[in-house]
Scaffold this active site. Structure first.
Site, PDB file in Angstrom:
ATOM      1  N   ASP A  36      -6.286 -11.734   6.504  1.00 42.07           N
ATOM      2  CA  ASP A  36      -6.933 -11.772   5.187  1.00 42.07           C
ATOM      3  C   ASP A  36      -7.882 -12.972   5.065  1.00 42.07           C
ATOM      4  OD1 ASP A  36      -5.222  -9.710   4.659  1.00 42.07           O
ATOM      5  OD2 ASP A  36      -4.379 -10.562   2.831  1.00 42.07           O
ATOM      6  N   ASP A  37      -8.774 -12.862   4.083  1.00 40.09           N
ATOM      7  CA  ASP A  37      -9.574 -13.988   3.565  1.00 40.09           C
ATOM      8  C   ASP A  37     -10.758 -14.403   4.426  1.00 40.09           C
ATOM      9  OD1 ASP A  37      -7.652 -13.873   1.668  1.00 40.09           O
ATOM     10  OD2 ASP A  37      -6.883 -15.904   1.942  1.00 40.09           O
ATOM     11  N   HIS A  59     -10.965  -6.823   0.448  1.00 40.09           N
ATOM     12  CA  HIS A  59     -10.039  -7.816  -0.126  1.00 40.09           C
ATOM     13  C   HIS A  59     -10.682  -8.473  -1.354  1.00 40.09           C
ATOM     14  CE1 HIS A  59      -6.468 -10.219  -0.093  1.00 40.09           C
ATOM     15  NE2 HIS A  59      -7.013 -11.324   0.350  1.00 40.09           N
ATOM     16  N   HIS A  74     -12.448 -12.995  -4.360  1.00 36.74           N
ATOM     17  CA  HIS A  74     -11.086 -13.530  -4.195  1.00 36.74           C
ATOM     18  C   HIS A  74     -10.834 -14.645  -5.216  1.00 36.74           C
ATOM     19  CE1 HIS A  74      -7.357 -14.793  -2.238  1.00 36.74           C
ATOM     20  NE2 HIS A  74      -7.460 -13.758  -1.442  1.00 36.74           N
ATOM     21  N   HIS A  84      -3.884 -15.006   8.216  1.00 31.72           N
ATOM     22  CA  HIS A  84      -5.183 -15.331   7.605  1.00 31.72           C
ATOM     23  C   HIS A  84      -6.123 -15.909   8.666  1.00 31.72           C
ATOM     24  CE1 HIS A  84      -2.384 -15.298   4.205  1.00 31.72           C
ATOM     25  NE2 HIS A  84      -3.420 -14.975   3.453  1.00 31.72           N
TER      26      HIS A  84
HETATM   27 ZN    ZN Z   1      -6.262 -13.271   0.191  1.00 38.76          ZN
END
Ligand code: ZN
Length: 258
Positions: free
Chosen positions: A74-75, A125, A129, A219
């Site tokens: 993620d991210d 995502h 964010h 991540h």
């Molecule tokens: Zn995230």
């Protein structure tokens, strides 16, 4: 029906029942206040993790009978971190899923193309964010999801279907946004805590908790991800786990079909 729907029906029935009883017997007001507080508390706990499947039914793991797992990041993408990660994954011939932030994808177009060309899945995502994402109304959430899908589609010519909400928090607004955008919500079953623990603690946690069908949450925004992933891949190979991508683990489409 979602757990949220069931809980709401139970509480509404209780309130109506108490009102009816209240016609015949005098009831103290604090009973209603207590029920309201209890309802809000249950909703708050239910919103805390997508894994609870409280507001939405998300895909949080695969079949527990098959020795297969999926790895997700993620991210990202991050131009100083993700390229080396892609090299490590290529060395082990492993395909994974990257739940990308829309505005980072726009800044790292070539990187996104490399990820796609290497056989990794690009998921959505959200666009920003933002820490306030979960306080937004459905319309703003839909905007974030669509902006990210459009950004990714422009770069890799594929429209994502997999969506992981920021922080894994869910609520009725998100439920509506996911339904309107026709996205497939994806959570995880094994959280590594790689953003707040060191690589040894992360690997200890994974070794202890890993099970067949797991979706591992990592991540690609912190530098220690390279050490973690190198160790993780060796560990999984030694244990005989087959690393498959999310679409195979969950038997879902990763992209919209034309
Ligand atoms: Zn995230």
């Amino acid at each position: 029906m979602s757990k949220y729907g069931i809980v709401s029906i139970i509480f509404i029935s209780l309130i109506i029942g108490l009102f009816v009883i209240g016609i015949f017997v005098s009831l103290p007001l604090f009973i209603f206040f207590f029920l309201f507080l209890l309802y809000i508390s249950i909703l708050s706990i239910g919103s805390f993790s997508i894994r609870y499947n409280f507001f939405i039914n998300a895909y949080n793991r695969g079949n527990r009978q098959d020795k297969k797992i999926a790895i997700t990041f993620d991210d990202g993408p991050e131009n100083k971190i993700t390229p080396e990660l892609l090299n490590i994954l290529a060395t082990h011939n492993v395909k994974t899923t990257f739940f990308c932030i829309g505005e980072k994808a726009e800044k790292n177009k070539e990187l996104l193309r490399q990820m796609d060309a290497a056989g990794h899945i690009i998921g959505n995502h959200s666009f920003t964010h933002s820490t306030l994402f979960d306080f937004k109304l459905s319309g703003r959430m839909i905007d974030e999801i669509e902006r990210t899908n459009n950004a990714i589609e422009k770069i890799i010519n594929k429209k994502p279907l997999l969506f992981r909400p920021p922080y894994g928090i869910t609520n009725p607004f998100l439920k509506k946004a996911i339904k309107k955008t026709n996205m497939t919500p994806v959570g995880w079953s094994l959280r590594s805590f790689d953003t707040i623990r060191d690589d040894k603690q992360v690997m200890k946690r994974i070794r202890k908790n890993i099970k067949e069908g797991d979706i591992i949450l990592l991540h690609d925004k912190n530098k220690q991800i390279h050490t973690i992933v190198s160790e993780l891949l060796c560990f999984l190979e030694t244990c005989g786990f087959e690393i498959v991508n999310l679409d195979k683990l969950l038997a879902v489409d990763a992209y919209e079909k034309f």
